[in-house]
Design an enzyme around this catalytic site. Structure first.
Site: not given
Length: 466
Positions: A78, A152, A176
Site C-alpha cells: 500500500k 483505503s 481500510s
C-alpha cells in the site's frame, strides 16, 4: 492466467523452496499478468518491473532459500508504507516524490522472509476514505470494474482479487483493510493493537494497524505470522519460531455472538448483507459452535468519538502539506479534525472506556459474527472531486460495521461468504478477544472449508474501462 499467477502464496513458496520454480519465473509471470490486466483494474501506482526481477534473482541466490516462509512470493505494498528507493505518495499531489531511504519495518519483514515487492498500490488521499480514487488513479473492483474496490487499501485488494499478486500489505484505521477485502471477496485481517509494528505517523491515535490481504485463510495466516514476527525469516533474522506459519486448529464449541446491529446509531444493515451473515452464523452452528443472537453494548457516543479520531488523524497527517494541493474533501476532513482537537474531543481514554463497556460481552462470547458491510460499494468514480458531505454519507452508509474494532483495538477479520444478489462476493466479519488473531483465522479456515469461494475474479471476460 500464466503458470504461477493465480497460485496461492503457500503454493508458490513451497514450489520455490523445492526448486520447482525460481523466484524470477514466479515474478515474471505476475508482471505479465499485471501488464495484461491492471489497465482494467487500476491497482498499482508504481510497478517495479526491472527492480522486482533483480530482487527475485537476489532471493534465488540466497543460501537460506529453503528456509524462507515467503520464498519468491510477489507482494504488493500500500502506497502509504515506505519502500526503499520508491516515493511514498499516500494518494496525494501534496506529498513529496522523494524516494524513501529505507523500507517500512513491515516491508523489511516481508523481504527478509523472501517476498519480492512488485509494486505500490493506489490509495485515496491520505488514506481517508472508503473509495480508492484520486490524482494518481482509480482502483476498481475486479469482480465488477464499474464499482469501487473500496478503501483505503483498495489498490492492494484489487491487486489480490485480480490475481496480480497472491498477497498484499495494507493497513486499517476505520476498516481500510476489511472494507476493500469485503468488496473484493478476500480475507482481510486487522490485527489487534501491538501485534504488528505500525509506525504510521500518528497512526490515527492508535486506531491504525498493518495487516494482510489474501485469497485464502492459509495465506493470510502465513503473511500475518511473518508481519507479527512469529516465524523465522532466514539466516540472521531475529524472530522466533520456524519458517512456517502455525497450522490451522479447527475450532470446536466456541461461544459465538451474532449481531447485525450497527455500532453507528441511525445506520442500518441492508437485508442482503444481514441475510449472508445469518447464513454464516448457521453454518458455524452446524460446525459445532454455540451461536447466540447478542448485540455488543455500543455507546451512543461512538459515532462522534470515531469521527473525531478519524478527522483528527487526518489533521495530523496533513500537517506540513500544502493545503492548495489537497483535494477539497481532504481539506475539510482535516479542518474538522483540528476543530475536534480544540474542543478536547481527542482524549486518550476513549479506548479504555469502550473496552471497559465491552469487557463483559467478550467474557461471555469468544467471537462476534457480524456483516462486513451494510450496503453495496459506490461506483468507481472521481469521488475526490465531490464534496465532503457526499463522501461521508456514502462511506457511512456502506461500512458502519468496522470502525468500532479500531477504536477498541481488538482483532477483526473479514472472510468471503456467499454471493450477493448483484453477483459480487459476500463477506462476514469476525471479531475476537485481544491476542486471538489465530482463533479468527481458524474460524475463517473453517468457513472456507464449509463454503469455498472463487479466489480471483474472471477478468479475462472483462472489457477495458474508458
Amino acid at each position: 492466467m500464466t503458470q504461477w499467477a493465480g497460485r496461492t502464496a503457500v503454493e508458490i513458496a513451497d514450489a520455490v523452496r523445492r526448486e520447482e520454480a525460481t523466484p524470477r519465473e514466479v515474478v515474471a509471470d505476475h508482471l505479465a499478468r499485471i501488464a495484461a490486466v491492471d489497465g482494467r483494474v487500476g491497482a498499482f501506482r508504481v510497478v517495479r518491473a526491472a527492480a522486482a526481477l533483480e530482487e527475485a534473482d537476489a532471493v534465488g541466490a540466497r543460501t537460506d532459500l529453503a528456509r524462507l516462509p515467503l520464498a519468491g512470493v510477489p507482494v504488493a505494498v500500500k502506497d502509504n508504507l515506505p519502500v526503499s528507493g520508491e516515493s511514498c505518495r499516500n494518494g496525494s499531489a501534496a506529498t513529496p516524490a522523494t524516494p524513501a531511504a529505507e523500507d517500512h519495518v513491515t516491508v523489511a519483514r516481508l523481504r527478509a522472509a523472501g517476498a519480492v515487492v512488485v509494486g505500490l498500490t493506489h490509495v485515496p488521499e491520505l488514506c481517508v476514505f472508503g473509495t480508492t480514487d484520486g490524482v494518481h488513479g482509480i482502483a476498481r473492483n475486479p469482480w465488477d470494474p464499474t464499482r469501487t474496490a473500496g478503501g483505503s487499501s483498495g489498490g492492494s485488494a484489487a491487486a489480490v482479487a485480480a490475481g496480480l499478486v497472491p498477497v498484499a500489505l495494507g493497513n486499517d484505521g476505520m476498516g481500510s483493510l476489511r472494507i476493500p477485502a469485503a468488496h473484493c471477496g478476500l480475507v482481510g485481517l486487522k490485527p489487534g493493537t501491538g501485534r504488528v509494528p505500525v509506525e504510521l505517523g500518528g497512526g490515527w491515535f492508535g486506531m491504525s494497524q498493518n495487516g494482510p490481504l489474501a485469497t485464502t485463510a492459509a495465506d493470510a495466516r502465513l503473511m500475518f505470522s511473518v508481519l507479527a514476527g512469529e516465524v523465522a525469516t532466514g539466516a540472521g533474522a531475529r524472530m522466533d519460531g520456524d519458517a512456517s506459519a502455525p497450522e490451522p486448529n479447527p475450532p470446536r464449541g466456541l461461544a459465538l455472538a451474532f449481531s447485525t446491529r450497527s455500532p453507528i446509531a441511525g445506520v442500518r444493515v441492508g437485508p442482503a448483507y444481514a441475510a449472508l451473515a445469518r447464513r454464516a452464523a448457521r453454518a458455524l452452528a452446524g460446525a459445532g459452535h454455540q451461536v447466540t443472537t447478542a448485540h455488543p453494548p455500543y455507546p451512543l457516543s461512538f459515532g462522534a468519538v470515531s469521527l473525531a479520531r478519524w478527522t483528527g488523524g487526518t489533521a495530523q497527517d496533513a500537517q506540513g502539506l500544502d493545503p492548495r494541493l489537497l483535494a477539497p474533501r481532504t481539506r475539510r476532513h482535516a479542518q474538522i479534525g483540528r476543530l475536534a482537537g480544540r474542543l478536547g474531543m481527542l482524549r486518550t481514554d476513549h479506548r479504555a472506556a469502550l473496552n471497559e463497556r465491552l469487557a463483559p460481552f467478550f467474557e461471555k462470547y469468544d467471537v462476534l459474527v457480524t456483516p462486513s458491510l451494510a450496503r453495496p460499494g459506490p461506483p468507481a468514480d472521481a469521488w475526490h472531486e465531490r464534496g465532503w458531505l457526499a463522501n461521508m454519507l456514502v462511506n457511512t452508509a456502506c461500512s458502519p460495521m468496522t470502525p468500532a474494532w479500531n477504536l477498541s483495538g481488538r482483532p477483526a477479520l473479514v472472510v468471503p461468504f456467499g454471493t450477493l444478489p448483484s453477483g459480487l462476493p459476500g463477506s462476514v466479519q469476525l471479531v475476537g478477544r485481544a491476542g486471538c488473531e489465530h482463533q479468527l483465522l481458524d474460524l475463517a479456515a473453517q468457513l472456507e472449508g464449509l463454503h469455498p469461494w472463487r479466489r480471483t475474479a474472471p477478468l479475462e471476460a472483462s472489457r477495458p474501462q474508458s
